[in-house]
Each structure stands twice: as C-alpha cells, then as structure tokens.
Scaffold this active site. Sequence first.
Site, PDB file in Angstrom:
ATOM      1  N   LYS A 344      33.347  41.557  37.766  1.00 35.70           N
ATOM      2  CA  LYS A 344      32.300  41.131  36.826  1.00 35.70           C
ATOM      3  C   LYS A 344      30.926  41.248  37.483  1.00 35.70           C
ATOM      4  CE  LYS A 344      32.712  39.300  32.703  1.00 35.70           C
ATOM      5  NZ  LYS A 344      33.250  40.103  31.622  1.00 35.70           N
ATOM      6  N   LYS A 385      30.062  29.045  26.476  1.00 37.42           N
ATOM      7  CA  LYS A 385      29.540  29.463  27.783  1.00 37.42           C
ATOM      8  C   LYS A 385      28.063  29.105  27.959  1.00 37.42           C
ATOM      9  CE  LYS A 385      28.903  33.880  29.509  1.00 37.42           C
ATOM     10  NZ  LYS A 385      29.569  35.148  29.814  1.00 37.42           N
ATOM     11  N   LYS A 459      28.272  46.563  28.959  1.00 35.79           N
ATOM     12  CA  LYS A 459      27.444  46.108  30.085  1.00 35.79           C
ATOM     13  C   LYS A 459      27.228  47.192  31.116  1.00 35.79           C
ATOM     14  CE  LYS A 459      29.299  41.885  31.307  1.00 35.79           C
ATOM     15  NZ  LYS A 459      29.377  41.012  30.172  1.00 35.79           N
TER      16      LYS A 459
HETATM   17  P1  NAI Z   1      41.273  35.421  27.518  1.00 30.27           P
HETATM   18  O1  NAI Z   1      41.747  35.080  28.860  1.00 30.27           O
HETATM   19  O2  NAI Z   1      41.209  34.330  26.495  1.00 30.27           O
HETATM   20  O3  NAI Z   1      42.160  36.587  26.896  1.00 30.27           O
HETATM   21  C1  NAI Z   1      42.736  37.607  27.627  1.00 30.27           C
HETATM   22  C2  NAI Z   1      44.157  37.802  27.129  1.00 30.27           C
HETATM   23  O4  NAI Z   1      44.727  38.912  27.803  1.00 30.27           O
HETATM   24  C3  NAI Z   1      45.065  36.612  27.418  1.00 30.27           C
HETATM   25  O5  NAI Z   1      45.690  36.183  26.230  1.00 30.27           O
HETATM   26  C4  NAI Z   1      46.095  37.153  28.410  1.00 30.27           C
HETATM   27  O6  NAI Z   1      47.351  36.556  28.244  1.00 30.27           O
HETATM   28  C5  NAI Z   1      46.074  38.629  28.059  1.00 30.27           C
HETATM   29  N1  NAI Z   1      46.507  39.557  29.121  1.00 30.27           N
HETATM   30  C6  NAI Z   1      46.299  39.488  30.449  1.00 30.27           C
HETATM   31  N2  NAI Z   1      46.795  40.572  31.070  1.00 30.27           N
HETATM   32  C7  NAI Z   1      47.332  41.352  30.110  1.00 30.27           C
HETATM   33  C8  NAI Z   1      47.996  42.597  30.126  1.00 30.27           C
HETATM   34  N3  NAI Z   1      48.179  43.253  31.258  1.00 30.27           N
HETATM   35  N4  NAI Z   1      48.424  43.110  28.946  1.00 30.27           N
HETATM   36  C9  NAI Z   1      48.235  42.449  27.781  1.00 30.27           C
HETATM   37  N5  NAI Z   1      47.612  41.263  27.709  1.00 30.27           N
HETATM   38  C10 NAI Z   1      47.165  40.712  28.853  1.00 30.27           C
HETATM   39  O7  NAI Z   1      39.843  36.107  27.703  1.00 30.27           O
HETATM   40  P2  NAI Z   1      38.741  36.441  26.590  1.00 30.27           P
HETATM   41  O8  NAI Z   1      37.724  35.359  26.602  1.00 30.27           O
HETATM   42  O9  NAI Z   1      39.406  36.793  25.330  1.00 30.27           O
HETATM   43  O10 NAI Z   1      38.074  37.737  27.243  1.00 30.27           O
HETATM   44  C11 NAI Z   1      38.823  38.922  27.303  1.00 30.27           C
HETATM   45  C12 NAI Z   1      38.156  39.928  28.211  1.00 30.27           C
HETATM   46  O11 NAI Z   1      36.907  40.299  27.669  1.00 30.27           O
HETATM   47  C13 NAI Z   1      37.905  39.415  29.620  1.00 30.27           C
HETATM   48  O12 NAI Z   1      38.209  40.419  30.549  1.00 30.27           O
HETATM   49  C14 NAI Z   1      36.425  39.161  29.618  1.00 30.27           C
HETATM   50  O13 NAI Z   1      35.855  39.273  30.901  1.00 30.27           O
HETATM   51  C15 NAI Z   1      35.949  40.269  28.702  1.00 30.27           C
HETATM   52  N6  NAI Z   1      34.625  39.986  28.159  1.00 30.27           N
HETATM   53  C16 NAI Z   1      34.418  38.908  27.341  1.00 30.27           C
HETATM   54  C17 NAI Z   1      33.158  38.654  26.841  1.00 30.27           C
HETATM   55  C18 NAI Z   1      32.921  37.516  25.898  1.00 30.27           C
HETATM   56  O14 NAI Z   1      33.824  36.803  25.562  1.00 30.27           O
HETATM   57  N7  NAI Z   1      31.715  37.314  25.430  1.00 30.27           N
HETATM   58  C19 NAI Z   1      32.003  39.482  27.215  1.00 30.27           C
HETATM   59  C20 NAI Z   1      32.333  40.569  28.092  1.00 30.27           C
HETATM   60  C21 NAI Z   1      33.604  40.812  28.510  1.00 30.27           C
END
Ligand code: NAI
Length: 503
Positions: A344, A385, A459
């Site tokens: 990140k 956040k 980003k």
């Molecule tokens: P989260 O942790 O709630 O969701 C990620 C999901 O991916 C989880 O349900 C997890 O079980 C699943 N997962 C993990 N490894 C996996 C795999 N190999 N195959 C399939 N599923 C898998 O995170 P969130 O908040 O939904 O964010 C998701 C991604 O988006 C993160 O990498 C975050 O850094 C990125 N992101 C989010 C932003 C935002 O929310 N504003 C902005 C920029 C990036």
Amino acid sequence: MQVVVNSPNVEYTNKYIISKYDYQYVEAQKEESSIAVNTLTEKLMFRTQRKVPKLGVMLVGWGGNNGASFTAALIANKLKLSWTTRKGNQDANWFGSVTQASTVRIADEVHVPMSHLLPIVDPNNLIIDGWDISALDLAAALKRSEVFPPDLVEVLKPHMEKRKPRAAIFNQDYVAENQKSRADNVLNGSKLDQVKTIMDDIEEFRNQWKLDEVIVLWTATTERFTSIVEGINDTAENLSKAIKSNYKDISPSTLYAYAAISKGCTYINGSPQNTFVPGLIELAEEKKVFIAGDDFKSGQTKLKSVLVDFLVSAGIKPVSIVSYNHLGNNDGRNLSAPEQFRSKEISKSNVVDDMVASNSILYKPGEKPDHVVVIKYVPYVGDSKRAMDEYISEIMMGGHNTLVIHNTCEDSLLAAPLILDLVLLAELFSRIEVKKLESEDAEYTKLHPVLSVLSYLCKAPLVPKGTPIVNSLFRQRACIENILRACTGLPPETNMTLEHKVP
Ligand code: NAI
C-alpha cells in the site's frame, strides 16, 4: 437520453457510431538554448459498437466489505429501495460514480450524464458472481461489513442470502497471518488445477446467464509484492511453465488474472500488489485482452492528486506531505502486517511524482517533497476510515503555507462506485476501435491492452511500457471525457469558451 451529434464527421450505422477525428498533438525536443516543437495532426477514425453486451462481473473477494457493499448497492439501485435514517428517507443512488452521477458539458447550460455520451451497460443489467476464501453468503457478509444500516441490511437479506462465493485460490504466504481464520472456502490441488477451476467457473457463469462478456475484478485482500524472477514470471511463456510446474512463489492474484486472460476476460486489479508481473502483461498483449489497475483511487490519494496538482500548478511548492490513516475494517487488519502495508505504501507514494517533475521552477532535477504514509489499525472505527494529511508548502519569499485535512467516511462506500465505473468503462472502451487514416489499407484496432484510460480510478496507474503515467485527477478525467467526446464526434473540452470572448 443518448447524445446525437449532427456533423459531417459522424455517421450512425445500425452497428456503429463512426467518427472522423483530427487528433492534434505536439512533439518537442529540448535543445541547448531552445525547445524545438512540432505540431502534428493524426487523422483518425473511431468506431464504437452500439450494441451493449450482456455483461457479467466476477469479483475476487466478493464477500469482503467492498464486494458486499457493491452487491448491495447494485440490488438496492435496481429495486429502487429506500430506507429510513435519522434524517428521514434515503433512496438508493450511485453517488461517487463518475459514469452514473457526474455530467459532461455539451454546450452552455447543457450538461448530460457521462453515461449518455456513448452506449454503456446499464448497472441494473449487470450480473454478479465471484470468489471468496470466506464461505459466508452475501447477506451475512454484508452484516459482517457493518457498512450499511441494519434496516437496509434486513431488506436486502432475501436478495443476498442465496448468493454464495465460489471456492477461492488462497496462499497464506501472501496475506497477513491474521487473515487465516477467514479461509474456510479454499481450493486444493496444484496451481494449474486451481487455474483450471477458475477458468471453469468463468465458463459456467457465462453459460448460466448467457453472457456476452465477463470481467474479472480483484477486490480481495492486499497481497505482498511478488519478486520478479528471470525464467519464472518475466515472460508469458515462463509464467505458463512456472504455473505448470507448480512453482511456489506465484501469487493467487496472478493466478486469477492468468485464468481470466486465458479465457479472454478483462482483468482489473483494485489492490496495490504487483499482480501484473511482466509475463502476465505479455500474455495480455499477446492475447489482446484488456487489463487495468492498480489499487482503487478512492479517498486520501484522490484528494492528494487534486491538491498537489492545484498547488504545483499555482506555482506553490509542496515540501512535506504526511498522510496518516486509521481504519478498523478487515482491510486495515491485513494492512497492519508489514509486507502488506509495504504494498500500500508503494502504491500511495508515487502519486505526486509527475506533478512535481512538471515544474522545474519549483523543483531542481531529482528534488521531491518529503512524502510519508502511515496506516494504523484501530478496530473501533470499523469501515469509517480516517485520513489525516498535512501539506506544508513554500510560498513567496520563504513563507510557508500549511494545510491540514481530516477526511472521514466509509471506505467501502467510496470504493463500490469505483468498481462500477471500472467495469462499465472497461467494457465500453473494449467496444471502441480506431483506425489511422494515413494509409488506405489501414484497419481498425482496439485500444492497447493495458487500459491506461482507467487511470482516473487507480492509485498507481498501470500504463503501456515506456508511456507516461498521469496522476493528476483532472487530467485523468479529461482523458476519459475527451476520448468519449471524440468517439461521439464532439470536439475536446478546451474550456476556452471563445464564443464569449471574441467579439
Ligand atoms: P476486505 O478485507 O473486507 O475484503 C477482502 C475480501 O477478500 C475478504 O472477504 C477476504 O476473505 C477475501 N479474500 C482474501 N484473499 C482472497 C483470495 N485469494 N481469493 C478470494 N478472496 C479472497 O477488504 P475491502 O475493504 O473490501 O478491500 C478490498 C481490497 O480493496 C483491499 O485490498 C483494499 O486495500 C483495496 N482497496 C480498498 C479501498 C477502499 O475501500 N476505499 C481503496 C483502495 C483499495
């Protein structure tokens, strides 16, 4: 309401919108005491397929906060749901989506939604599926995310509880140790077996819904970076061999992307890790399949790419940019581990480079502002956040200007509209072809497989090798808007409004 342009340069056939376009650009050569500039005009013909496909999207990380919020928003908007809040009734909407909630100026006082410039998929017709290492159904995942109010979660439950993520490719070595407890829905077998399962999943989804196109988008947990190793992931052929030999250091995200590209599906990376190793980019180029990334540009970085652009273009010199974040969702938990934080940090830190390099009055060659990014996990704040930034700039005669910004909002409500835009715009740009008119036998070609036009939403924009990266938000948006205008037969938006200035 589609925009219809009356112009000798535009033709509407049953199949296409065809637009003749003079693209004017400049080449410049720095010489000892001058800059030699050539203005050039490329005569182009754009052709956009009018028929919008039946589109499916498969999310990797479907049960995460973003995946569940996006699915909920899709359903809530389609069903025109409204729910009660302390302030009264709230209707579903797509605020934050550039395609659904922003407009483009056509003429004085005539603005149209961006989605009306060219035929684009209606979000209400988008079909969704996906994978997650956690087996929770989408209704339970939405509840776990704590993003939407309980009333809405209850209303959505019957529409979401039958949706269950497919078993996922998982490798503990790539994500924080604290993610292990989620992994109860994972594929076994060799890397090749797993890639084949993902390809079968895509095929099954396509057939089940009779889809014309499927896009695969990663919104799963941030992985650590992968090392680029000669003979392993440096070429398409080596990557393919490495997968077949079950080489240990290939990330799950690279495997999903490999499967998607092999099936001819556009693959978009919403997280910071280097999924797109050189061998994968080569594969996409060979197969002429679109890829885009990296890392959704949703909150702090989006603002940074506006603010630094404003400061530097105003002749003010940012000298110190310090960004603190704290968040309490599962993303924050994962990012509390050093290797995932590092991914990140890298993605967040190059965002001002092009703007700084553009102003040699303010910055000497190689000089950059101090730029520090800190992320801390604070469970209590959940998905809400906090991003706190301090910008110190030098102003005239050695004075200083300090800006302090405190930004609070639900992270997933910023990211979900970006997922929609990435999917809809990637599909739209895949229907645009262009031909150079200088030779008679020139043929239409698609845009470059690395879809840098989606930089606005990313980003750390992925661009074709050797081409410049643009981070400035307004330049990125102008790029999308002006390409859409060109395909519609409208001139680029120059903001000159000479019609009001020249008597
Ligand atoms: P989260 O942790 O709630 O969701 C990620 C999901 O991916 C989880 O349900 C997890 O079980 C699943 N997962 C993990 N490894 C996996 C795999 N190999 N195959 C399939 N599923 C898998 O995170 P969130 O908040 O939904 O964010 C998701 C991604 O988006 C993160 O990498 C975050 O850094 C990125 N992101 C989010 C932003 C935002 O929310 N504003 C902005 C920029 C990036």
